[in-house]
Design an enzyme around this catalytic site. Structure first.
Site, mmCIF file in Angstrom:
data_model
loop_
_atom_site.group_PDB
_atom_site.id
_atom_site.type_symbol
_atom_site.label_atom_id
_atom_site.label_comp_id
_atom_site.label_asym_id
_atom_site.label_seq_id
_atom_site.Cartn_x
_atom_site.Cartn_y
_atom_site.Cartn_z
ATOM 1 N N GLU A 92 0.803 -1.212 0.000
ATOM 2 C CA GLU A 92 0.000 0.000 0.000
ATOM 3 C C GLU A 92 0.846 1.276 0.000
ATOM 4 O OE1 GLU A 92 -4.238 -0.736 1.878
ATOM 5 O OE2 GLU A 92 -2.676 -1.205 3.345
ATOM 6 N N HIS A 111 -0.831 4.416 8.508
ATOM 7 C CA HIS A 111 -1.919 3.516 8.109
ATOM 8 C C HIS A 111 -1.965 2.367 9.101
ATOM 9 C CE1 HIS A 111 -4.818 1.285 5.891
ATOM 10 N NE2 HIS A 111 -3.978 0.310 5.597
ATOM 11 N N HIS A 113 -4.770 -0.562 11.473
ATOM 12 C CA HIS A 113 -5.979 -1.385 11.421
ATOM 13 C C HIS A 113 -6.577 -1.537 12.822
ATOM 14 C CE1 HIS A 113 -3.478 -2.489 7.964
ATOM 15 N NE2 HIS A 113 -4.593 -2.738 7.326
ATOM 16 N N HIS A 179 -11.472 -2.025 7.002
ATOM 17 C CA HIS A 179 -10.036 -2.077 6.725
ATOM 18 C C HIS A 179 -9.220 -1.417 7.824
ATOM 19 C CE1 HIS A 179 -6.677 -1.063 3.536
ATOM 20 N NE2 HIS A 179 -6.180 -1.600 4.631
#
Length: 262
Positions: A92, A111, A113, A179
């Site tokens: 990503e 980023h 989760h 996500h």
């Protein structure tokens, strides 16, 4: 395979690599990045960034070392000889580069989760200013809106990354349905603390509803009373706390291990 040499003089951006590694462990310590998924990046210039990469001894975000932070170009190629010997960029990476390319005010992208954040969004619970002095920066962030990118996909190409940035709409944080989240800020510390605040509000929202309560936005008069406590408290002290908290977790685990093995 190469590793970072020990000399400060021979490793470019050593302090930045150490900061990103610490930040990855903070995310994991806060439960926002369980296991091996998640990454953090920092802009170096308009062509290069430092980013947590997959390494030869991958152990997950909670065990990130400065060796795992690699200097790469925005196109995913190594930005200096040996940077990707034994390491690979995240799938990503386009998520990071799209944010950095589109927003000159942003230097760091997180980023992660977080299960509570994902659960709250899937349950139709938005991130709202339900608290006040409990977390002032988080309340103000929520009051201005936390948008949602509605696709549960791996943001692994420019088209998907552009969709996510569009959904982000210039805000500091965007939720990625089913996500995780992306948090962007001028510094690594701020990007991580934003993610922690959003997850905290998501958790409180879930707990309130589970207890039979109803969520209400903070009244306008209460919002108006919330002061700006300044960057020293909101950022510097808060970040030192996160690092100290990490040390405490490590020491606690070591003590438990010592007791059980004695």
């Amino acid at each position: 395979m190469s590793t970072l040499p020990p000399s400060n003089a021979t490793v470019p951006f050593r302090q930045e690599r150490e900061l990103i590694a610490d930040a990855c462990r903070v995310l994991a310590g806060r439960g926002l990045a369980d296991g091996i998924l998640g990454h953090i990046s920092v802009r170096i210039d308009d062509e290069r960034l430092l980013v947590r990469c997959r390494g030869p001894l991958e152990r997950g975000l909670g065990y990130t070392t400065p060796h795992d932070i690699r200097l790469v170009r925005f196109d995913g190629t190594e930005a200096a000889p040996g940077e990707l010997d034994g390491w690979s960029v995240p799938n990503e990476l386009p998520l990071h580069t799209a944010v950095l390319r589109s927003r000159s005010d942003i230097a760091a992208v997180v980023h992660a989760h977080p299960p509570r954040t994902v659960t709250a969004d899937l349950a139709g619970i938005s991130i709202r200013p339900i608290i006040g002095a409990f977390d002032i920066p988080g309340t103000k962030l929520a009051a201005a809106g936390v948008p949602v990118y509605p696709r549960s996909v791996l943001v692994r190409n420019a088209a998907l990354a552009t969709e996510m940035v569009t959904a982000m709409a210039g805000r500091p944080v965007v939720l990625l349905r089913g996500h995780g989240l992306t948090s962007a800020a001028p510094s690594v510390e701020q990007a991580v603390l934003q993610a922690i605040s959003v997850d905290l509000i998501a958790g409180l929202s879930l707990d309130t509803i589970s207890a039979g309560g109803t969520l209400h936005n903070l009244p306008e008069e209460d919002m108006a009373e919330l002061p700006d406590l300044g960057s020293t408290l909101n950022m510097q002290v808060a970040w030192r706390h996160e690092l100290a908290r990490l040390d405490g977790i490590v020491e606690s685990k070591a003590t438990v291990f010592h007791r059980t093995s004695s």
